[in-house]
Design a protein around this motif. Structure first.
Motif, mmCIF file in Angstrom:
data_model
loop_
_atom_site.group_PDB
_atom_site.id
_atom_site.type_symbol
_atom_site.label_atom_id
_atom_site.label_comp_id
_atom_site.label_asym_id
_atom_site.label_seq_id
_atom_site.Cartn_x
_atom_site.Cartn_y
_atom_site.Cartn_z
ATOM 1 N N THR A 1 0.825 -1.208 0.000
ATOM 2 C CA THR A 1 0.000 0.000 0.000
ATOM 3 C C THR A 1 0.858 1.255 0.000
ATOM 4 O OG1 THR A 1 -1.748 -1.166 1.190
ATOM 5 C CG2 THR A 1 -1.823 1.233 1.229
ATOM 6 N N LEU A 2 1.894 1.278 0.813
ATOM 7 C CA LEU A 2 2.753 2.464 0.884
ATOM 8 C C LEU A 2 3.320 2.807 -0.488
ATOM 9 C CD1 LEU A 2 4.781 1.862 4.186
ATOM 10 C CD2 LEU A 2 2.869 3.416 3.826
ATOM 11 N N ALA A 3 3.629 1.785 -1.264
ATOM 12 C CA ALA A 3 4.209 2.016 -2.586
ATOM 13 C C ALA A 3 3.227 2.684 -3.541
ATOM 14 C CB ALA A 3 4.692 0.694 -3.182
ATOM 15 N N SER A 4 1.921 2.597 -3.217
ATOM 16 C CA SER A 4 0.900 3.135 -4.128
ATOM 17 C C SER A 4 0.359 4.490 -3.699
ATOM 18 C CB SER A 4 -0.265 2.142 -4.240
ATOM 19 O OG SER A 4 -0.998 2.083 -3.011
ATOM 20 N N LEU A 5 0.795 5.011 -2.560
ATOM 21 C CA LEU A 5 0.248 6.257 -2.030
ATOM 22 C C LEU A 5 1.301 7.361 -2.081
ATOM 23 C CD1 LEU A 5 -1.670 4.787 1.036
ATOM 24 C CD2 LEU A 5 -2.677 5.691 -1.058
ATOM 25 N N ASP A 6 0.978 8.431 -2.789
ATOM 26 C CA ASP A 6 1.954 9.491 -3.012
ATOM 27 C C ASP A 6 2.320 10.245 -1.742
ATOM 28 O OD1 ASP A 6 2.017 8.905 -5.704
ATOM 29 O OD2 ASP A 6 0.522 10.416 -6.251
ATOM 30 N N GLU A 7 1.391 10.295 -0.774
ATOM 31 C CA GLU A 7 1.659 11.117 0.406
ATOM 32 C C GLU A 7 2.515 10.411 1.456
ATOM 33 O OE1 GLU A 7 -1.204 9.583 -0.537
ATOM 34 O OE2 GLU A 7 -2.792 10.339 0.772
ATOM 35 N N LEU A 8 2.837 9.139 1.250
ATOM 36 C CA LEU A 8 3.621 8.382 2.219
ATOM 37 C C LEU A 8 4.910 7.870 1.589
ATOM 38 C CD1 LEU A 8 0.761 6.273 3.864
ATOM 39 C CD2 LEU A 8 1.813 8.360 4.743
ATOM 40 N N GLU A 9 5.978 7.935 2.350
ATOM 41 C CA GLU A 9 7.278 7.463 1.870
ATOM 42 C C GLU A 9 7.950 6.632 2.957
ATOM 43 O OE1 GLU A 9 11.502 9.208 0.087
ATOM 44 O OE2 GLU A 9 10.049 10.554 1.015
ATOM 45 N N LEU A 10 8.272 5.396 2.645
ATOM 46 C CA LEU A 10 8.980 4.544 3.595
ATOM 47 C C LEU A 10 10.417 5.028 3.748
ATOM 48 C CD1 LEU A 10 8.909 2.022 5.402
ATOM 49 C CD2 LEU A 10 9.626 0.683 3.406
ATOM 50 N N VAL A 11 10.798 5.296 4.991
ATOM 51 C CA VAL A 11 12.118 5.863 5.277
ATOM 52 C C VAL A 11 13.026 4.861 5.976
ATOM 53 C CG1 VAL A 11 13.319 7.629 6.622
ATOM 54 C CG2 VAL A 11 11.214 8.215 5.392
ATOM 55 N N ALA A 12 12.467 4.123 6.950
ATOM 56 C CA ALA A 12 13.310 3.243 7.769
ATOM 57 C C ALA A 12 12.482 2.077 8.292
ATOM 58 C CB ALA A 12 13.923 4.013 8.934
ATOM 59 N N VAL A 13 13.176 0.987 8.629
ATOM 60 C CA VAL A 13 12.527 -0.192 9.198
ATOM 61 C C VAL A 13 13.356 -0.715 10.357
ATOM 62 C CG1 VAL A 13 11.353 -0.888 7.073
ATOM 63 C CG2 VAL A 13 13.673 -1.712 7.520
ATOM 64 N N SER A 14 12.655 -1.411 11.266
ATOM 65 C CA SER A 14 13.320 -2.005 12.421
ATOM 66 C C SER A 14 12.609 -3.299 12.787
ATOM 67 C CB SER A 14 13.294 -1.038 13.607
ATOM 68 O OG SER A 14 13.976 -1.579 14.726
ATOM 69 N N ASP A 15 13.368 -4.294 13.234
ATOM 70 C CA ASP A 15 12.788 -5.558 13.666
ATOM 71 C C ASP A 15 13.790 -6.245 14.589
ATOM 72 O OD1 ASP A 15 10.366 -7.515 12.513
ATOM 73 O OD2 ASP A 15 12.051 -8.612 13.371
ATOM 74 N N LEU A 16 13.269 -7.013 15.554
ATOM 75 C CA LEU A 16 14.157 -7.785 16.423
ATOM 76 C C LEU A 16 15.017 -8.744 15.618
ATOM 77 C CD1 LEU A 16 11.760 -8.625 19.399
ATOM 78 C CD2 LEU A 16 13.699 -7.041 19.421
ATOM 79 N N ASP A 17 14.465 -9.236 14.506
ATOM 80 C CA ASP A 17 15.207 -10.076 13.570
ATOM 81 C C ASP A 17 15.802 -9.162 12.509
ATOM 82 O OD1 ASP A 17 16.121 -11.774 11.579
ATOM 83 O OD2 ASP A 17 14.391 -13.122 11.679
ATOM 84 N N SER A 18 17.071 -8.825 12.659
ATOM 85 C CA SER A 18 17.689 -7.846 11.752
ATOM 86 C C SER A 18 17.686 -8.323 10.306
ATOM 87 C CB SER A 18 19.115 -7.539 12.207
ATOM 88 O OG SER A 18 19.908 -8.714 12.230
ATOM 89 N N ALA A 19 17.748 -9.640 10.099
ATOM 90 C CA ALA A 19 17.735 -10.165 8.738
ATOM 91 C C ALA A 19 16.390 -9.880 8.065
ATOM 92 C CB ALA A 19 18.014 -11.668 8.754
ATOM 93 N N ARG A 20 15.318 -9.946 8.841
ATOM 94 C CA ARG A 20 13.996 -9.662 8.295
ATOM 95 C C ARG A 20 13.898 -8.190 7.906
ATOM 96 N NH1 ARG A 20 9.125 -12.283 11.596
ATOM 97 N NH2 ARG A 20 9.707 -10.710 13.140
ATOM 98 N N ALA A 21 14.417 -7.308 8.742
ATOM 99 C CA ALA A 21 14.420 -5.884 8.417
ATOM 100 C C ALA A 21 15.292 -5.609 7.201
ATOM 101 C CB ALA A 21 14.905 -5.071 9.613
ATOM 102 N N ARG A 22 16.441 -6.278 7.130
ATOM 103 C CA ARG A 22 17.338 -6.087 5.997
ATOM 104 C C ARG A 22 16.690 -6.523 4.695
ATOM 105 N NH1 ARG A 22 20.322 -2.772 4.265
ATOM 106 N NH2 ARG A 22 21.268 -2.647 6.345
ATOM 107 N N ALA A 23 15.905 -7.585 4.733
ATOM 108 C CA ALA A 23 15.227 -8.062 3.525
ATOM 109 C C ALA A 23 14.250 -7.011 3.011
ATOM 110 C CB ALA A 23 14.501 -9.372 3.812
ATOM 111 N N VAL A 24 13.552 -6.329 3.922
ATOM 112 C CA VAL A 24 12.628 -5.271 3.505
ATOM 113 C C VAL A 24 13.408 -4.102 2.916
ATOM 114 C CG1 VAL A 24 10.966 -3.557 4.314
ATOM 115 C CG2 VAL A 24 10.848 -5.911 5.165
ATOM 116 N N ALA A 25 14.475 -3.708 3.585
ATOM 117 C CA ALA A 25 15.276 -2.580 3.098
ATOM 118 C C ALA A 25 15.888 -2.876 1.738
ATOM 119 C CB ALA A 25 16.362 -2.242 4.109
ATOM 120 N N ASP A 26 16.363 -4.093 1.528
ATOM 121 C CA ASP A 26 16.966 -4.457 0.248
ATOM 122 C C ASP A 26 15.962 -4.368 -0.898
ATOM 123 O OD1 ASP A 26 19.368 -4.879 1.486
ATOM 124 O OD2 ASP A 26 19.196 -7.072 1.550
#
Length: 359
Positions: A22-47
């Motif tokens: 959804t975020l990718a389809s909405l002009d007023e929102l921009e993903l800036v950062a992610v965080s997760d206890l599982d750093s690999a899971r967060a890294r996969a989103v960032a990549d």
């Protein structure tokens, strides 16, 4: 706030995939950062999203480009993460429920008020064309004076498909706290806040057997009730009957029906953003399907966050913290009524959320 609202996600589990789309389809929102206890899971989103940073929670809530924290952690962590974001001066939008208990939720809302930031909370399915078209029909008088409603969710239990369903069958789980937010938020949207509740509950068996995944065949204990029935008395005087169950096979009835003195309304699944709304008028001969007349078209999880960012800072968004608190209070009160065998007044209230024009 920047022209585009900077979003920092805490919690990159399964539900995050729906929000990310959804975020990718909405002009007023921009993903800036992610965080997760599982750093690999967060890294996969960032990549998968160039330019997005992987940060710790303290780093994320302090990041100057983050305007709102999207809290997708497990319910037990909702309040803790929300407080960190509030302390950092960020608006917060949470997956349901607002917190694990009303006591925790009150502290979140109080802290946000003191800090001058806003709280939004799922479910935002009520902002789609399904529930909003039904609301428009009620506001236009299509059923006359609303007198009653029914809300029904009947399934055999999540252990049939979930590989780790344990949390559904312990205190804090169960069908009401799991699925009730969709139904009760819809009832409040349609009929207004709830003044008191009367409920009863039961459980069909002491164990459940996992039917899929690596633990298939394992029996898990059931320590919470798995069937909850209740009557909600709205401030308006309308009575809603709610049935939430993990002890059934299926139901052929409408997910929600609203009945008035001149008509009846069949409302679609409140866990979806769209669906047919049907009206049967007094003296009519058949159900008629209403053309979508209100709500966000083609909505998906995250539209509540976008609606929040569009709402002036001085106003609560439609999917607001006070609404989510009231819904949690209704559910806690219903379980308390089932435990004590008495009618329980609901201590909180909230404004009926503003309608969503067709857009």
């Amino acid at each position: 706030m920047s022209a585009r609202g900077g979003v920092g996600i805490v919690g990159c589990g399964a539900i995050s995939r729906q929000y990310l789309a959804t975020l990718a389809s909405l002009d007023e929102l921009e993903l800036v950062a992610v965080s997760d206890l599982d750093s690999a899971r967060a890294r996969a989103v960032a990549d998968a999203h160039p330019g997005v940073k992987v940060l710790t929670v303290p780093e994320l809530v302090a990041h100057e480009a983050v305007d709102v924290v999207l809290n997708l952690t497990i319910p037990a962590a909702h309040a803790e993460v929300a407080h960190q974001a509030i302390e950092g001066g960020k608006d917060v939008y949470l997956e349901k429920p607002l917190a694990a208990t009303t006591a925790e939720a009150r502290k979140v809302l109080s802290a946000a008020s003191e800090r001058g930031v806003r709280i939004g909370c799922a479910p935002d399915t009520v902002l789609g064309t399904g529930i909003q078209t039904a609301r428009r029909a009620l506001d236009d008088g299509c059923v006359g004076r609303p007198l009653s409603a029914t809300a029904t969710m009947m399934v055999p239990g999540h252990e049939r498909w979930h590989p780790d369903p344990d949390f559904y069958y312990v205190p804090g789980g169960g069908p009401l706290l799991d699925m009730g937010p969709y139904y009760i938020t819809s009832l409040v949207t349609l009929l207004g806040p709830v003044a008191s509740v009367t409920g009863t509950s039961s459980r069909s068996r002491a164990t459940r057997v996992i039917a899929s995944g690596p633990r298939k065949g394992e029996a898990i204990p059931v320590t919470t009730d798995t069937h909850v029935t209740g009557v909600l008395t709205h401030d308006s005087g309308a009575l809603s009957t709610i049935v939430m169950s993990f002890d059934a096979v299926a139901t052929a009835s409408s997910h929600i029906e609203v009945h008035g003195d001149t008509g009846s309304l069949a409302v679609p699944d409140p866990n979806r953003f769209s669906g047919e709304v049907k009206l049967f008028e007094l003296g009519g001969e058949a159900w008629q399907t209403l053309t979508p007349s209100a709500g966000y078209r083609d909505a998906s999880r995250g539209f509540g966050l976008a609606d929040m960012m569009r709402t002036p800072k001085t106003e609560d968004p439609r999917a607001s913290g006070p609404l989510a608190y009231h819904v949690l209070d209704v559910m806690e009160s219903l379980l308390e009524s089932a435990r004590t065998g008495t009618s329980v007044p609901v201590g909180s209230t909230c404004p009926r959320p503003a309608a969503v024009p067709l857009s």
